[in-house]
Write a protein that holds these residues in place. Structure first.
Motif, PDB file in Angstrom:
ATOM      1  N   GLU A   9       0.821  -1.211   0.000  1.00 52.29           N
ATOM      2  CA  GLU A   9       0.000   0.000   0.000  1.00 52.29           C
ATOM      3  C   GLU A   9       0.853   1.258   0.000  1.00 52.29           C
ATOM      4  N   ASP A  10       2.035   1.182   0.613  1.00 49.05           N
ATOM      5  CA  ASP A  10       2.980   2.293   0.611  1.00 49.05           C
ATOM      6  C   ASP A  10       3.937   2.094  -0.567  1.00 49.05           C
ATOM      7  N   PRO A  11       4.095   3.067  -1.450  1.00 48.48           N
ATOM      8  CA  PRO A  11       4.932   2.887  -2.652  1.00 48.48           C
ATOM      9  C   PRO A  11       6.407   2.684  -2.365  1.00 48.48           C
ATOM     10  N   HIS A  12       6.834   2.900  -1.116  1.00 46.42           N
ATOM     11  CA  HIS A  12       8.238   2.708  -0.758  1.00 46.42           C
ATOM     12  C   HIS A  12       8.508   1.322  -0.173  1.00 46.42           C
ATOM     13  N   GLY A  70       7.255  -1.493  -4.645  1.00 48.35           N
ATOM     14  CA  GLY A  70       6.352  -0.361  -4.787  1.00 48.35           C
ATOM     15  C   GLY A  70       6.814   0.587  -5.874  1.00 48.35           C
ATOM     16  N   SER A  71       5.917   1.474  -6.281  1.00 48.53           N
ATOM     17  CA  SER A  71       6.179   2.344  -7.436  1.00 48.53           C
ATOM     18  C   SER A  71       7.309   3.344  -7.190  1.00 48.53           C
ATOM     19  N   GLU A  72       7.632   3.647  -5.923  1.00 40.74           N
ATOM     20  CA  GLU A  72       8.676   4.620  -5.616  1.00 40.74           C
ATOM     21  C   GLU A  72       9.994   3.973  -5.183  1.00 40.74           C
ATOM     22  N   GLU A  79       8.190  -8.289  -5.311  1.00 47.57           N
ATOM     23  CA  GLU A  79       7.373  -7.169  -5.795  1.00 47.57           C
ATOM     24  C   GLU A  79       7.894  -5.889  -5.162  1.00 47.57           C
ATOM     25  N   LYS A  97      13.547   2.555  -5.378  1.00 46.57           N
ATOM     26  CA  LYS A  97      14.649   2.846  -6.304  1.00 46.57           C
ATOM     27  C   LYS A  97      15.871   1.958  -6.106  1.00 46.57           C
ATOM     28  N   ARG A 119      15.312  -4.401  -6.743  1.00 45.78           N
ATOM     29  CA  ARG A 119      14.561  -4.929  -7.872  1.00 45.78           C
ATOM     30  C   ARG A 119      14.065  -6.332  -7.548  1.00 45.78           C
ATOM     31  N   GLU A 123      11.834  -0.253   1.712  1.00 52.75           N
ATOM     32  CA  GLU A 123      13.077  -0.605   1.020  1.00 52.75           C
ATOM     33  C   GLU A 123      14.312  -0.260   1.836  1.00 52.75           C
TER      34      GLU A 123
END
Length: 348
Positions: free
Chosen positions: A26-29, A76-78, A74, A80, A83, A133
């Motif tokens: 739920e959290d992109p990080h 989140g979208s943010e 998997e 970096k 992978r 992350e």
């Protein structure tokens, strides 16, 4: 796979394997990790046998485990830095990003810490687990997932060594030759301690420490008392004492043995109060006494580097390995004192 099998402590003396919902990012990080290896910690066993560890009490069913490593499945979208497919060691305690402890750089002391397998927070002994992350440390290719699971207890040892400011030429006494004590001794050597005395009541553990793993230069069996402790250390007064037992006699012996202006670091969780704490000696010697609570900034990274560089060997601590379906046997083996370190595989 549509299920998330988890090892759950239902109540004192009752561990079961049940399905839990697959967690969603739920959290992109955050990242989702497939847990592959998990070590059993003494705190897990305390919850299993007593329903508590220190001030933390089991009040409802809880997923066990916090010494884990796995593979990112998997992101989140943010995210970096990671992978899908990366091997990671999982730092299992997430502080509030708004607490003074976090902002001051002491996030391990955050009063709102959500730490895996510490009531009421669920642990890592499951198929899938979520972490930010920045609380995942990527493992080098040559570091195994089993070694990655041992980064957690090694981080405790790193934190203790850093608090003690161990450096080249130091003399260190370590009380307790269990997993954390052995890792504390190994880390002291890696940080430059010239002489390390390890103390325990079991000869086989002392032999493991001094001869097999070679993390200690000296050993002493304290089963019959501490009177000859320094004789076993060639008469040296250590400038650092680290207790990994929480036992009153060990704490007193460590402070008694210290050289003037020495440092005592308390790793083992003992009673909240002691009758024979040598306060007078602390004053006379101007000793420094420090407590250890888990680990903090950069300890996990340093622990991975110690393993990756070969300065600390952790594989020799693993004496028992279990499949995920054998988790109950694994916990019973550890609480019966049959294992130094037991590792449980992730679900197949």
């Amino acid at each position: 796979m549509s299920d998330n099998p988890s090892v759950i402590l239902k109540r004192i003396n009752e561990i079961v394997i049940e399905d839990r919902p697959i967690p969603a990012i739920e959290d992109p990080h955050y990242v989702k990790i497939a847990i592959k290896k998990t070590g059993i910690c003494g705190s897990d066993v305390h919850f299993y046998t007593d329903g508590c560890c220190g001030s933390f009490k089991l009040e409802s069913p809880m997923v066990l485990g916090h010494e884990s490593a796995g593979i990112v499945v998997e992101v989140g979208s943010e995210v970096k830095s990671l992978r899908v497919g990366d091997k990671v060691a999982c730092e299992p305690g997430i502080p509030s990003r708004y607490s003074n402890a976090y902002k001051s750089g002491h996030y391990n002391l955050c009063p709102e810490m959500a730490f895996a397998a510490t009531p009421p927070i669920d642990g890592t002994l499951c198929r899938y687990f979520l972490l930010p992350e920045d609380f995942c440390v990527k493992l080098p290719e040559h570091v195994s997932l089993e070694e990655g699971a041992l980064v957690e207890p090694l981080s405790v040892a790193v934190h203790a060594a850093r608090l003690a400011k161990i450096t080249f030429g130091d003399s260190v006494v370590v009380f307790g030759a269990g997993p954390v004590g052995l890792l504390v001794a190994a880390t002291a050597r890696a940080y430059g301690a010239t002489n390390v005395l390890i103390v325990d009541i079991f000869d086989d553990k002392l032999t493991l420490a001094k001869d097999t793993l070679q993390v200690a230069t000296h050993s002493f069996n304290s089963k019959n008392g501490m009177d000859n402790l320094l004789e076993s250390f060639e008469g040296k007064h250590p400038n650092v004492s680290i207790d990994c037992t929480g036992v009153e006699s060990c704490i007193a012996a460590g402070i008694n043995a210290l050289a003037p202006r020495g440092v005592h670091v308390q790793v083992g969780m003992g009673k909240s109060e002691y009758n024979n704490f040598p306060l007078g000696l602390i004053c006379e010697k101007e000793c420094i006494v420090k407590g250890v609570f888990r680990y903090c900034y950069n300890d996990y990274n340093l622990a991975v580097e110690l393993i990756a560089s070969g300065k600390v060997e952790v594989k020799g601590l693993v004496t028992h390995r279990f499949k995920f379906t054998e988790a109950v046997d694994a916990y019973d083996t550890v609480r019966q004192g049959k294992a130094i370190k037991a590792i449980i595989d992730g679900p197949e």
